[in-house]
Design an enzyme around this catalytic site. Sequence first.
Site, PDB file in Angstrom:
ATOM      1  N   ASP A  14       0.832  -1.420   0.218  1.00 38.82           N
ATOM      2  CA  ASP A  14       0.059   0.042  -0.223  1.00 38.82           C
ATOM      3  C   ASP A  14       0.962   1.194   0.261  1.00 38.82           C
ATOM      4  O   ASP A  14       1.774   1.335   0.530  1.00 38.82           O
ATOM      5  CB  ASP A  14      -1.401  -0.019   1.122  1.00 38.82           C
ATOM      6  CG  ASP A  14      -2.175   0.852   0.984  1.00 38.82           C
ATOM      7  OD1 ASP A  14      -2.328   0.920   0.129  1.00 38.82           O
ATOM      8  OD2 ASP A  14      -2.421   1.142   2.169  1.00 38.82           O
ATOM      9  N   ARG A  18       0.147   7.712  -2.907  1.00 37.60           N
ATOM     10  CA  ARG A  18       0.773   8.912  -1.499  1.00 37.60           C
ATOM     11  C   ARG A  18       2.546   8.554  -2.160  1.00 37.60           C
ATOM     12  O   ARG A  18       2.630   9.925  -2.685  1.00 37.60           O
ATOM     13  CB  ARG A  18       0.886   8.529  -0.124  1.00 37.60           C
ATOM     14  CG  ARG A  18      -1.072   8.922   0.350  1.00 37.60           C
ATOM     15  CD  ARG A  18      -1.019   8.434   1.556  1.00 37.60           C
ATOM     16  NE  ARG A  18      -1.232   6.355   1.298  1.00 37.60           N
ATOM     17  CZ  ARG A  18      -1.354   6.054   2.245  1.00 37.60           C
ATOM     18  NH1 ARG A  18      -1.105   5.942   3.411  1.00 37.60           N
ATOM     19  NH2 ARG A  18      -1.555   4.902   1.929  1.00 37.60           N
ATOM     20  N   ARG A  27      -0.415   9.064  -9.684  1.00 36.23           N
ATOM     21  CA  ARG A  27      -0.626   7.945  -8.830  1.00 36.23           C
ATOM     22  C   ARG A  27      -0.171   6.806  -9.776  1.00 36.23           C
ATOM     23  O   ARG A  27       0.001   6.039  -9.425  1.00 36.23           O
ATOM     24  CB  ARG A  27      -1.909   7.620  -8.780  1.00 36.23           C
ATOM     25  CG  ARG A  27      -2.642   8.565  -7.674  1.00 36.23           C
ATOM     26  CD  ARG A  27      -4.162   8.782  -7.508  1.00 36.23           C
ATOM     27  NE  ARG A  27      -4.352   6.587  -6.586  1.00 36.23           N
ATOM     28  CZ  ARG A  27      -4.064   6.268  -5.749  1.00 36.23           C
ATOM     29  NH1 ARG A  27      -4.472   7.588  -4.564  1.00 36.23           N
ATOM     30  NH2 ARG A  27      -4.414   5.715  -5.324  1.00 36.23           N
ATOM     31  N   HIS A  31       2.224   3.275  -9.103  1.00 37.94           N
ATOM     32  CA  HIS A  31       2.095   1.694  -9.264  1.00 37.94           C
ATOM     33  C   HIS A  31       3.026   1.184 -10.575  1.00 37.94           C
ATOM     34  O   HIS A  31       3.638   0.247  -9.589  1.00 37.94           O
ATOM     35  CB  HIS A  31       1.077   1.554 -10.480  1.00 37.94           C
ATOM     36  CG  HIS A  31      -0.796   2.037  -9.201  1.00 37.94           C
ATOM     37  ND1 HIS A  31      -0.396   1.272  -8.133  1.00 37.94           N
ATOM     38  CD2 HIS A  31      -1.225   2.718  -9.119  1.00 37.94           C
ATOM     39  CE1 HIS A  31      -1.810   1.944  -7.599  1.00 37.94           C
ATOM     40  NE2 HIS A  31      -2.302   3.411  -8.060  1.00 37.94           N
ATOM     41  N   TRP A  63     -12.012  -2.011  -7.694  1.00 40.57           N
ATOM     42  CA  TRP A  63     -12.981  -1.618  -8.566  1.00 40.57           C
ATOM     43  C   TRP A  63     -13.991  -0.243  -8.330  1.00 40.57           C
ATOM     44  O   TRP A  63     -14.012   0.517 -10.147  1.00 40.57           O
ATOM     45  CB  TRP A  63     -13.663  -2.643  -9.222  1.00 40.57           C
ATOM     46  CG  TRP A  63     -13.562  -4.021  -9.914  1.00 40.57           C
ATOM     47  CD1 TRP A  63     -13.562  -4.927  -9.483  1.00 40.57           C
ATOM     48  CD2 TRP A  63     -12.843  -4.774 -11.042  1.00 40.57           C
ATOM     49  NE1 TRP A  63     -12.956  -6.058  -9.274  1.00 40.57           N
ATOM     50  CE2 TRP A  63     -12.607  -5.388 -10.684  1.00 40.57           C
ATOM     51  CE3 TRP A  63     -12.823  -3.390 -11.734  1.00 40.57           C
ATOM     52  CZ2 TRP A  63     -11.916  -6.618 -11.964  1.00 40.57           C
ATOM     53  CZ3 TRP A  63     -12.159  -4.024 -12.808  1.00 40.57           C
ATOM     54  CH2 TRP A  63     -11.749  -5.376 -12.347  1.00 40.57           C
ATOM     55  N   LEU A 125      10.190 -20.962  -5.114  1.00 37.54           N
ATOM     56  CA  LEU A 125       9.829 -20.113  -4.176  1.00 37.54           C
ATOM     57  C   LEU A 125       8.429 -20.391  -4.477  1.00 37.54           C
ATOM     58  O   LEU A 125       7.835 -20.033  -6.667  1.00 37.54           O
ATOM     59  CB  LEU A 125      10.045 -18.688  -4.064  1.00 37.54           C
ATOM     60  CG  LEU A 125       9.117 -17.809  -3.449  1.00 37.54           C
ATOM     61  CD1 LEU A 125       9.429 -16.809  -1.742  1.00 37.54           C
ATOM     62  CD2 LEU A 125       8.665 -16.859  -4.031  1.00 37.54           C
ATOM     63  N   ARG A 181      -4.867  -1.918   8.886  1.00 32.94           N
ATOM     64  CA  ARG A 181      -6.723  -2.762   9.190  1.00 32.94           C
ATOM     65  C   ARG A 181      -6.194  -3.709   7.287  1.00 32.94           C
ATOM     66  O   ARG A 181      -4.773  -3.821   7.406  1.00 32.94           O
ATOM     67  CB  ARG A 181      -7.254  -1.901   8.073  1.00 32.94           C
ATOM     68  CG  ARG A 181      -7.127  -0.825   7.482  1.00 32.94           C
ATOM     69  CD  ARG A 181      -8.186  -0.117   6.368  1.00 32.94           C
ATOM     70  NE  ARG A 181      -7.878   1.298   6.037  1.00 32.94           N
ATOM     71  CZ  ARG A 181      -8.017   1.650   5.661  1.00 32.94           C
ATOM     72  NH1 ARG A 181      -7.877   2.937   6.848  1.00 32.94           N
ATOM     73  NH2 ARG A 181      -7.437   2.809   4.889  1.00 32.94           N
ATOM     74  N   SER A 183      -8.301  -4.490   5.360  1.00 32.13           N
ATOM     75  CA  SER A 183      -8.737  -4.706   3.717  1.00 32.13           C
ATOM     76  C   SER A 183      -9.450  -5.902   3.033  1.00 32.13           C
ATOM     77  O   SER A 183      -8.547  -5.627   1.677  1.00 32.13           O
ATOM     78  CB  SER A 183      -7.406  -3.442   3.042  1.00 32.13           C
ATOM     79  OG  SER A 183      -7.112  -2.784   3.631  1.00 32.13           O
TER      80      SER A 183
HETATM   81  C1  IPE Z   1      -5.797  -3.190  -0.068  1.00 28.20           C
HETATM   82  O1  IPE Z   1      -5.131  -1.561  -0.053  1.00 28.20           O
HETATM   83  C2  IPE Z   1      -6.019  -3.530  -1.253  1.00 28.20           C
HETATM   84  C3  IPE Z   1      -3.980  -3.533  -1.796  1.00 28.20           C
HETATM   85  C4  IPE Z   1      -3.292  -2.826  -1.930  1.00 28.20           C
HETATM   86  C5  IPE Z   1      -4.501  -4.018  -3.673  1.00 28.20           C
HETATM   87  P1  IPE Z   1      -6.642  -0.070  -0.537  1.00 28.20           P
HETATM   88  O2  IPE Z   1      -5.796   1.288  -0.820  1.00 28.20           O
HETATM   89  O3  IPE Z   1      -7.115  -0.114  -1.891  1.00 28.20           O
HETATM   90  O4  IPE Z   1      -6.684  -0.831   0.828  1.00 28.20           O
HETATM   91  P2  IPE Z   1      -8.014   0.884   2.109  1.00 28.20           P
HETATM   92  O5  IPE Z   1      -9.068   1.089   0.703  1.00 28.20           O
HETATM   93  O6  IPE Z   1      -7.077   2.234   2.345  1.00 28.20           O
HETATM   94  O7  IPE Z   1      -8.452   0.346   2.918  1.00 28.20           O
HETATM   95  C1  IPE Z   2      -1.686   0.068  -3.849  1.00 28.95           C
HETATM   96  O1  IPE Z   2      -1.777   1.966  -2.927  1.00 28.95           O
HETATM   97  C2  IPE Z   2      -2.178  -0.495  -4.654  1.00 28.95           C
HETATM   98  C3  IPE Z   2      -3.387  -0.597  -4.674  1.00 28.95           C
HETATM   99  C4  IPE Z   2      -3.954  -0.758  -4.216  1.00 28.95           C
HETATM  100  C5  IPE Z   2      -3.644  -1.238  -6.808  1.00 28.95           C
HETATM  101  P1  IPE Z   2      -2.582   2.889  -3.753  1.00 28.95           P
HETATM  102  O2  IPE Z   2      -3.190   3.210  -4.588  1.00 28.95           O
HETATM  103  O3  IPE Z   2      -3.577   2.087  -2.583  1.00 28.95           O
HETATM  104  O4  IPE Z   2      -1.841   3.827  -2.879  1.00 28.95           O
HETATM  105  P2  IPE Z   2      -2.551   5.220  -1.848  1.00 28.95           P
HETATM  106  O5  IPE Z   2      -2.945   4.308  -0.459  1.00 28.95           O
HETATM  107  O6  IPE Z   2      -3.534   5.550  -2.406  1.00 28.95           O
HETATM  108  O7  IPE Z   2      -1.254   5.598  -1.499  1.00 28.95           O
HETATM  109 MG    MG Z   3      -3.884   2.788  -0.511  1.00 29.46          MG
END
Ligand code: IPE
Ligand code: IPE
Ligand code: MG
Length: 227
Positions: A14, A18, A27, A31, A63, A125, A181, A183
Amino acid sequence: MNNIAPSHIAIIMDGNGRWAKERNLKRTAGHSAGAEVIREITTHCSYIGVKYLTLYAFSTENWKRPKLEVEFLMKLLEKYLKQELPIFIENNIKLRTIGDTSRFSKSLQKVIKQTEEKTKNGTKLTQVLALNYGSKDEIVRAVKRLNEKKLEVNEENIEANLDTSGMPNVDILIRTSGEVRLSNYLLWQNAYAEMFFTSTYWPDFNKNELDDIISDFNNRERRFGGI
Ligand code: IPE
Ligand code: IPE
Ligand code: MG
């Protein structure tokens, strides 16, 4: 490092968005940077003897994101799989997926299948990608399978019919980016996982930080309900 390698590490990758925002980037750049980190962590895990590395790449809730971001993530996944195939083969790594990939495009589903097929003999692995994965969705699917097979609803049968069937439960769960959390990630499999939350954004995560977490894990006492 005299640490005992855990069998199964699961990561909620995650903070990509940010990380990018802090750099005035889109963003999507976060990724792309995050995808690069996966290779370092996977290779390192295989080197130290971890057997399963389960990575949350796309949740059933993701989604809800803007269409363009979702499309970008799908393309990135396809690119990632094609790019990593020779590296998986070279390093004796097997790819497996969990989650309901039937909602993905036919072409992406094909690439996933081919990568799984071509890496099926990997023994060092297993990299498990959680794709359109939601733990609640997975548990519902498992229970439906039990009904279809007319099997008794018990822990053993549920476990054997989860997408993670045959895998050991999670030893170490890591979530990057400071959020504390789950999630909807591996609710069943994390029943006795040791959890680690770091403020590092996923694109900045590296093998040194992983080693520190594993050292910390080795100093924890896992009681599993005993004394
Ligand atoms: C969890 O991250 C899903 C993945 C890392 C793929 P999110 O960024 O989607 O989770 P929330 O919405 O902050 O809980
Ligand atoms: C995790 O990073 C990647 C996915 C959920 C696909 P985020 O895209 O959730 O990044 P933040 O949480 O918005 O920083
Ligand atoms: Mg996130």
